[in-house]
Design an enzyme around this catalytic site. Structure first.
Site, mmCIF file in Angstrom:
data_model
loop_
_atom_site.group_PDB
_atom_site.id
_atom_site.type_symbol
_atom_site.label_atom_id
_atom_site.label_comp_id
_atom_site.label_asym_id
_atom_site.label_seq_id
_atom_site.Cartn_x
_atom_site.Cartn_y
_atom_site.Cartn_z
ATOM 1 N N GLY A 113 6.543 3.169 0.433
ATOM 2 C CA GLY A 113 7.062 1.902 0.529
ATOM 3 C C GLY A 113 8.361 1.868 1.111
ATOM 4 O O GLY A 113 9.121 2.982 1.362
ATOM 5 N N GLN A 114 9.024 0.634 1.321
ATOM 6 C CA GLN A 114 10.273 0.915 1.837
ATOM 7 C C GLN A 114 11.374 1.625 1.123
ATOM 8 O O GLN A 114 12.267 2.400 1.624
ATOM 9 C CB GLN A 114 10.835 -0.808 2.082
ATOM 10 C CG GLN A 114 12.081 -0.874 3.046
ATOM 11 C CD GLN A 114 12.806 -2.286 2.634
ATOM 12 O OE1 GLN A 114 12.550 -3.011 1.546
ATOM 13 N NE2 GLN A 114 13.508 -2.715 3.412
ATOM 14 N N ASP B 117 1.402 7.709 -3.829
ATOM 15 C CA ASP B 117 1.193 6.497 -3.225
ATOM 16 C C ASP B 117 -0.287 6.168 -3.404
ATOM 17 O O ASP B 117 -1.117 7.217 -3.470
ATOM 18 C CB ASP B 117 1.699 6.073 -1.998
ATOM 19 C CG ASP B 117 2.151 4.833 -1.771
ATOM 20 O OD1 ASP B 117 3.138 4.245 -1.758
ATOM 21 O OD2 ASP B 117 1.137 3.934 -1.441
ATOM 22 N N ILE B 118 -0.564 5.045 -3.304
ATOM 23 C CA ILE B 118 -2.219 4.550 -3.042
ATOM 24 C C ILE B 118 -2.737 5.097 -1.818
ATOM 25 O O ILE B 118 -3.591 5.088 -1.520
ATOM 26 C CB ILE B 118 -2.222 3.271 -3.397
ATOM 27 C CG1 ILE B 118 -3.817 2.793 -3.669
ATOM 28 C CG2 ILE B 118 -1.900 2.290 -2.099
ATOM 29 C CD1 ILE B 118 -4.001 1.426 -4.309
ATOM 30 N N ARG B 119 -1.792 5.219 -0.420
ATOM 31 C CA ARG B 119 -2.235 5.591 0.609
ATOM 32 C C ARG B 119 -1.345 6.831 1.015
ATOM 33 O O ARG B 119 -0.436 7.121 0.284
ATOM 34 C CB ARG B 119 -1.942 4.511 1.633
ATOM 35 C CG ARG B 119 -0.439 3.895 1.673
ATOM 36 C CD ARG B 119 -0.072 2.598 2.255
ATOM 37 N NE ARG B 119 0.817 1.978 1.752
ATOM 38 C CZ ARG B 119 2.119 1.883 2.546
ATOM 39 N NH1 ARG B 119 2.319 2.202 3.659
ATOM 40 N NH2 ARG B 119 3.036 1.392 1.973
ATOM 41 N N ASN C 135 -3.103 5.444 -7.898
ATOM 42 C CA ASN C 135 -3.280 4.124 -7.765
ATOM 43 C C ASN C 135 -2.760 3.750 -9.273
ATOM 44 O O ASN C 135 -3.181 4.207 -10.199
ATOM 45 C CB ASN C 135 -4.691 3.684 -7.836
ATOM 46 C CG ASN C 135 -4.868 1.877 -8.036
ATOM 47 O OD1 ASN C 135 -3.750 1.360 -8.255
ATOM 48 N ND2 ASN C 135 -5.924 1.534 -7.815
ATOM 49 N N TYR D 15 5.635 -13.242 -8.080
ATOM 50 C CA TYR D 15 6.511 -11.954 -7.708
ATOM 51 C C TYR D 15 7.460 -12.211 -8.889
ATOM 52 O O TYR D 15 7.838 -11.536 -9.694
ATOM 53 C CB TYR D 15 6.896 -11.709 -6.661
ATOM 54 C CG TYR D 15 8.003 -10.548 -6.334
ATOM 55 C CD1 TYR D 15 7.520 -9.259 -6.367
ATOM 56 C CD2 TYR D 15 9.169 -10.812 -5.819
ATOM 57 C CE1 TYR D 15 8.297 -8.173 -6.290
ATOM 58 C CE2 TYR D 15 10.250 -9.713 -5.831
ATOM 59 C CZ TYR D 15 9.514 -8.398 -5.945
ATOM 60 O OH TYR D 15 10.294 -7.500 -5.555
HETATM 61 N N1 SER Z 1 13.150 -8.513 -1.036
HETATM 62 C C1 SER Z 1 12.060 -8.982 -2.075
HETATM 63 C C2 SER Z 1 11.185 -9.923 -1.570
HETATM 64 O O1 SER Z 1 11.686 -10.835 -0.946
HETATM 65 C C3 SER Z 1 13.039 -9.515 -3.127
HETATM 66 O O2 SER Z 1 13.148 -8.563 -4.482
HETATM 67 O O3 SER Z 1 10.230 -10.216 -2.101
#
Ligand code: SER
Length: 316
Positions: free
Chosen positions: A11-12, A34-36, A52, A142
């Site tokens: 990820g990022q 990672d999952i990928r 996973n 989230y």
């Molecule tokens: N950068 C994230 C988002 O935009 C916030 O933690 O979901």
């Protein structure tokens, strides 16, 4: 010697954090997962496992296999994407945390880093210079999962003595791996589009201020927090970290200094209301006091690096 496992290395954050951890702790001591499949630089520089977070038995096998003493658990569905798929996203963000917490407790893994976010705040939160402790009424899947997660890591810390550590990341900006499905992603996309097309249509409105941070500052903050003596840490849920605060119009003007022909248009979508419910700037005095949080990058310094590095990527 610590052995570290990164969950969500593709990820990022993971793609940069993994390489920095390998530089600091030695390649063979940092297991990426990672999952990928991850990028070549991660696959070729040290151990990698497909994992996973919803299959905790497999994670636990990897922890035992490599004698893991620290975990960075970064796997999550970000704000924009979670709104499109609420219940499966809740599962990944929440069950994915609880199972790992339980495993960390059972296997006595020394330390767990788990990221929270400015998304834990909501419309009733004071939106400027947002304090560490205040009303938190997140209204995104989230944000709700991050706030619940904060309570759970504090619970495991207090009740079972698990050494959990966390920061509330603001929007993170980087050139290596693009963000995936977040509300703050415009601040990454805008640089790519400036280089590729000299034009960008922004999904947030011109004056939407949000807290943001350049990835090198975020990586340093994360590792510093994980390395400090536990006795110094007064916050058991998650530390506010602020970085800078800017709006799309500020980034547009910063880019125009380098690309005068750059044009921007505004077409706010569903992410506007998410952004409107989040703080504009963050008070991070406690992190500065407890573990010496500091930043190198402001908007201009970051813009210079972003444009230079993205140009290189596109051979311009
Ligand atoms: N950068 C994230 C988002 O935009 C916030 O933690 O979901």
């Amino acid at each position: 010697m610590d052995n570290i496992l990164v969950l969500g290395c593709a990820g990022q954050i993971g793609s940069e954090l993994t390489l920095e951890l390998r530089r600091l702790y030695g390649d063979s001591h940092v297991v990426a997962s990672d999952i990928r499949q991850a990028d070549k630089d991660i696959l070729e520089s040290g151990p990698f496992e497909i994992l996973n977070v919803l299959e905790v038995q497999k994670v636990s096998d990897v922890v035992k296999k490599y004698n893991i003493t620290q975990i960075y658990h970064l796997a999550a569905i970000l704000s924009g994407n979670a709104e499109k798929n609420p219940l499966p996203s809740w599962d990944i963000n929440m069950k994915g945390l609880l199972d790992i917490l339980e495993m960390v407790k059972e296997l006595k893994v020394g330390r767990l880093f788990w990221p929270s976010s400015i998304a834990v705040f909501g419309p009733s939160t004071p939106c400027k210079n947002t304090p560490q402790q205040c009303v938190m009424d997140p209204n995104t899947v989230y944000g709700i999962s991050k706030l619940a997660g904060e309570r759970w890591i504090a619970y495991y810390n207090k009740r079972y003595g698990v050494d959990t550590r966390s920061v509330r990341y603001p929007g993170l900006i980087s050139y290596k791996t693009e963000a995936g499905g977040g509300t703050t992603d415009y601040a990454v996309e805008i640089y790519y589009e400036a280089i590729k097309n000299a034009a960008y249509t922004c999904f947030l409105s011109e004056k939407t201020y949000l807290p943001m941070m350049f990835m090198p500052d975020a990586i340093k903050a994360t590792i510093d927090l994980m390395q400090i003596d536990a006795a110094k840490l007064s916050v058991k849920d998650s530390y506010n970290i602020g970085g800078m605060s800017f709006c799309p119009d500020d980034v547009f003007k910063a880019i125009q200094k380098y690309i005068p022909e750059f044009k921007i248009a505004y077409q706010p979508d569903f992410r506007q209301s998410i952004a409107d419910s989040w703080p504009q700037s963050i008070n991070d005095d406690i992190a500065k006091h407890d573990w010496g949080l500091s930043y190198v990058y402001d908007l201009d310094k970051m813009t210079e690096v972003m444009l230079t590095e993205i140009k290189k990527k596109f051979g311009k």
